[in-house]
Design a protein around this motif. Structure first.
Motif, PDB file in Angstrom:
ATOM      1  N   GLU A  25      -8.439  12.712   9.022  1.00  0.00           N
ATOM      2  CA  GLU A  25      -9.461  12.746  10.067  1.00  0.00           C
ATOM      3  C   GLU A  25      -9.092  11.699  11.111  1.00  0.00           C
ATOM      4  OE1 GLU A  25     -13.343  12.144   8.494  1.00  0.00           O
ATOM      5  OE2 GLU A  25     -13.010  13.475   6.776  1.00  0.00           O
ATOM      6  N   PRO A  26      -8.975  12.071  12.377  1.00  0.00           N
ATOM      7  CA  PRO A  26      -8.570  11.119  13.416  1.00  0.00           C
ATOM      8  C   PRO A  26      -9.467   9.881  13.450  1.00  0.00           C
ATOM      9  CG  PRO A  26      -8.574  13.354  14.278  1.00  0.00           C
ATOM     10  CD  PRO A  26      -9.216  13.424  12.916  1.00  0.00           C
ATOM     11  N   GLY A  27      -8.824   8.693  13.430  1.00  0.00           N
ATOM     12  CA  GLY A  27      -9.560   7.445  13.570  1.00  0.00           C
ATOM     13  C   GLY A  27     -10.255   6.950  12.327  1.00  0.00           C
ATOM     14  N   SER A  28     -10.170   7.682  11.212  1.00  0.00           N
ATOM     15  CA  SER A  28     -10.875   7.288   9.991  1.00  0.00           C
ATOM     16  C   SER A  28      -9.907   6.695   8.977  1.00  0.00           C
ATOM     17  CB  SER A  28     -11.588   8.496   9.370  1.00  0.00           C
ATOM     18  OG  SER A  28     -12.130   8.151   8.108  1.00  0.00           O
ATOM     19  N   ASN A  29     -10.088   5.412   8.656  1.00  0.00           N
ATOM     20  CA  ASN A  29      -9.228   4.773   7.655  1.00  0.00           C
ATOM     21  C   ASN A  29      -9.549   5.245   6.242  1.00  0.00           C
ATOM     22  OD1 ASN A  29      -8.014   3.418   9.719  1.00  0.00           O
ATOM     23  ND2 ASN A  29      -8.997   1.437   9.310  1.00  0.00           N
ATOM     24  N   ARG A  30     -10.722   5.803   6.047  1.00  0.00           N
ATOM     25  CA  ARG A  30     -11.065   6.339   4.728  1.00  0.00           C
ATOM     26  C   ARG A  30     -10.351   7.657   4.454  1.00  0.00           C
ATOM     27  NH1 ARG A  30     -16.993   5.224   2.414  1.00  0.00           N
ATOM     28  NH2 ARG A  30     -17.391   3.141   3.258  1.00  0.00           N
ATOM     29  N   SER A  31      -9.796   8.269   5.495  1.00  0.00           N
ATOM     30  CA  SER A  31      -9.165   9.578   5.328  1.00  0.00           C
ATOM     31  C   SER A  31      -7.644   9.481   5.163  1.00  0.00           C
ATOM     32  CB  SER A  31      -9.481  10.472   6.541  1.00  0.00           C
ATOM     33  OG  SER A  31      -8.781  10.028   7.707  1.00  0.00           O
ATOM     34  N   VAL A  32      -7.140   8.268   4.931  1.00  0.00           N
ATOM     35  CA  VAL A  32      -5.699   8.077   4.785  1.00  0.00           C
ATOM     36  C   VAL A  32      -5.219   8.769   3.514  1.00  0.00           C
ATOM     37  CG1 VAL A  32      -3.902   6.369   4.333  1.00  0.00           C
ATOM     38  CG2 VAL A  32      -5.575   5.962   6.130  1.00  0.00           C
ATOM     39  N   VAL A  33      -4.193   9.619   3.648  1.00  0.00           N
ATOM     40  CA  VAL A  33      -3.625  10.348   2.515  1.00  0.00           C
ATOM     41  C   VAL A  33      -2.100  10.316   2.627  1.00  0.00           C
ATOM     42  CG1 VAL A  33      -5.585  11.910   2.221  1.00  0.00           C
ATOM     43  CG2 VAL A  33      -3.748  12.517   3.811  1.00  0.00           C
ATOM     44  N   ARG A  34      -1.434  10.580   1.515  1.00  0.00           N
ATOM     45  CA  ARG A  34       0.024  10.611   1.517  1.00  0.00           C
ATOM     46  C   ARG A  34       0.531  11.857   2.233  1.00  0.00           C
ATOM     47  NH1 ARG A  34       2.648   8.366  -4.128  1.00  0.00           N
ATOM     48  NH2 ARG A  34       1.503   6.382  -4.186  1.00  0.00           N
ATOM     49  N   ALA A  91      -1.771   0.209  14.050  1.00  0.00           N
ATOM     50  CA  ALA A  91      -2.178   1.529  13.581  1.00  0.00           C
ATOM     51  C   ALA A  91      -3.683   1.607  13.335  1.00  0.00           C
ATOM     52  CB  ALA A  91      -1.428   1.892  12.303  1.00  0.00           C
ATOM     53  N   GLY A  92      -4.392   0.487  13.535  1.00  0.00           N
ATOM     54  CA  GLY A  92      -5.827   0.461  13.290  1.00  0.00           C
ATOM     55  C   GLY A  92      -6.194   0.279  11.840  1.00  0.00           C
ATOM     56  N   LEU A  93      -5.217  -0.104  11.005  1.00  0.00           N
ATOM     57  CA  LEU A  93      -5.426  -0.298   9.578  1.00  0.00           C
ATOM     58  C   LEU A  93      -5.476  -1.780   9.244  1.00  0.00           C
ATOM     59  CD1 LEU A  93      -2.827   2.354   8.397  1.00  0.00           C
ATOM     60  CD2 LEU A  93      -5.312   2.578   8.161  1.00  0.00           C
ATOM     61  N   LEU A  94      -6.217  -2.135   8.195  1.00  0.00           N
ATOM     62  CA  LEU A  94      -6.189  -3.502   7.697  1.00  0.00           C
ATOM     63  C   LEU A  94      -4.752  -3.826   7.300  1.00  0.00           C
ATOM     64  CD1 LEU A  94      -8.001  -5.967   7.007  1.00  0.00           C
ATOM     65  CD2 LEU A  94      -8.125  -5.061   4.672  1.00  0.00           C
ATOM     66  N   TYR A  95      -4.161  -4.836   7.925  1.00  0.00           N
ATOM     67  CA  TYR A  95      -2.743  -5.161   7.772  1.00  0.00           C
ATOM     68  C   TYR A  95      -2.479  -5.726   6.379  1.00  0.00           C
ATOM     69  CZ  TYR A  95       1.731  -6.586   9.941  1.00  0.00           C
ATOM     70  OH  TYR A  95       3.047  -6.728  10.300  1.00  0.00           O
ATOM     71  N   PHE A  96      -1.354  -5.371   5.780  1.00  0.00           N
ATOM     72  CA  PHE A  96      -1.139  -5.748   4.380  1.00  0.00           C
ATOM     73  C   PHE A  96      -1.133  -7.258   4.142  1.00  0.00           C
ATOM     74  CE2 PHE A  96       3.279  -6.164   5.606  1.00  0.00           C
ATOM     75  CZ  PHE A  96       3.864  -7.001   4.657  1.00  0.00           C
ATOM     76  N   PRO A  97      -0.621  -8.126   5.054  1.00  0.00           N
ATOM     77  CA  PRO A  97      -0.747  -9.566   4.783  1.00  0.00           C
ATOM     78  C   PRO A  97      -2.191 -10.052   4.803  1.00  0.00           C
ATOM     79  CG  PRO A  97       0.945  -9.150   6.451  1.00  0.00           C
ATOM     80  CD  PRO A  97       0.159  -7.883   6.284  1.00  0.00           C
TER      81      PRO A  97
END
Length: 274
Positions: free
Chosen positions: A130-139, A196-202
């Motif tokens: 889903e565009p803009g949704s971090n909850r919709s991240v899939v492989r 990318a609008g995602l919580l960065y891994f560090p």
């Protein structure tokens, strides 16, 4: 089913040399945040090179954006006291494959002729359903697959253990006893999310450290190791619940998002000599 182009790489390490200034150093020794950002950048550049790309910008066969998201990272600092302000540090990273759809980089950290430590970073490609949704991240699969050499045994074992731990947490099979009260932390998009609008891994490590400090854990020793399994992401404006268990030489930390969604499990150990 789409047909993916297979691209082989030569396995040559990417090498960076840095003079350690205020940007690279932290309150106690080398900045873990800076080190992870550099390691992540090397990892993505290695993948791009393996795919025959100049830039670390990835897409699926339909042209939608993809991101090389980290499944797990392991930082080991055997001699954390060696990096000094004004000194030089060399980072050398190689890329490997660790099973279907996952890639791993092995980073060697040296100061002069001395080995300071290393990192293992394991990633897989993801996109948003889903565009803009971090909850919709899939492989998702990239347009071209990198085919670097098979990973060394230690890297494969780390990747396998991290994958098993992640599955146990998702299936609620991993019971963590002795976790203390929850600290709430609100990530700031300006500093803790990436392009990318995602919580960065560090940022997972930084937020865990902030929560421990809020809870009164005044740790002054240098970090000797940090093992992180990444399980999910959050939207800007969502609070994190962070639980921890104090151990003789460090902490186990569990991060949750809204609705008790597991976000990360980490184990941090401190250098007793420092």
């Amino acid at each position: 089913m789409s047909t993916l182009k297979l691209t082989r790489c030569d396995g040559t390490a990417l090498i960076e040399r840095h003079v350690l200034g205020m940007a690279e150093m932290g309150y106690h020794g080398i900045s873990e945040q800076w080190l992870k950002r550099r390691a992540g950048d090397l990892h993505w550049r290695l993948i791009a090179r393996a795919m025959g790309q100049r830039d670390a910008v990835f897409t699926c066969s339909e042209g939608e954006p993809l991101y090389a998201a980290f499944c797990a990272t392991s930082l080991q600092l055997k001699r954390p006291h060696l990096p000094r302000l004004g000194g030089e540090m060399t980072l050398a990273a190689d890329l490997f494959r660790v099973g279907h759809g996952r890639l791993a980089s092995l980073l060697r950290i040296t100061v002069g002729c001395d080995i300071v430590g290393g990192m293992i970073l394991v990633s897989t490609f993801v996109g948003r359903s889903e565009p803009g949704s971090n909850r919709s991240v899939v492989r998702r699969s990239p347009r071209a697959l990198a085919m670097p050499p098979e990973a060394p045994l230690a890297v494969r074992r780390f990747a396998e253990k991290a994958s098993a731990t992640a599955q146990d947490i998702r299936d609620d099979r991993l019971k963590l006893s002795g976790m203390s009260g929850t600290q709430k932390v609100l990530p700031c998009p300006a500093t803790e999310f990436n392009a990318a609008g995602l919580l960065y891994f560090p940022s997972y490590s930084a937020l865990a450290d902030r929560a421990l400090f809020q809870a009164g854990e005044r740790q002054t020793n240098m970090v000797a190791s940090r093992y992180v399994v990444y399980l999910g992401n959050v939207e800007p404006g969502e609070w994190l619940d962070i639980n921890f268990r104090k151990l003789p030489s460090g902490h186990d930390v569990l991060l949750h998002g809204p609705d008790s969604r597991p976000l990360a499990l980490m184990r941090v150990r401190f250098d007793r000599a420092s």
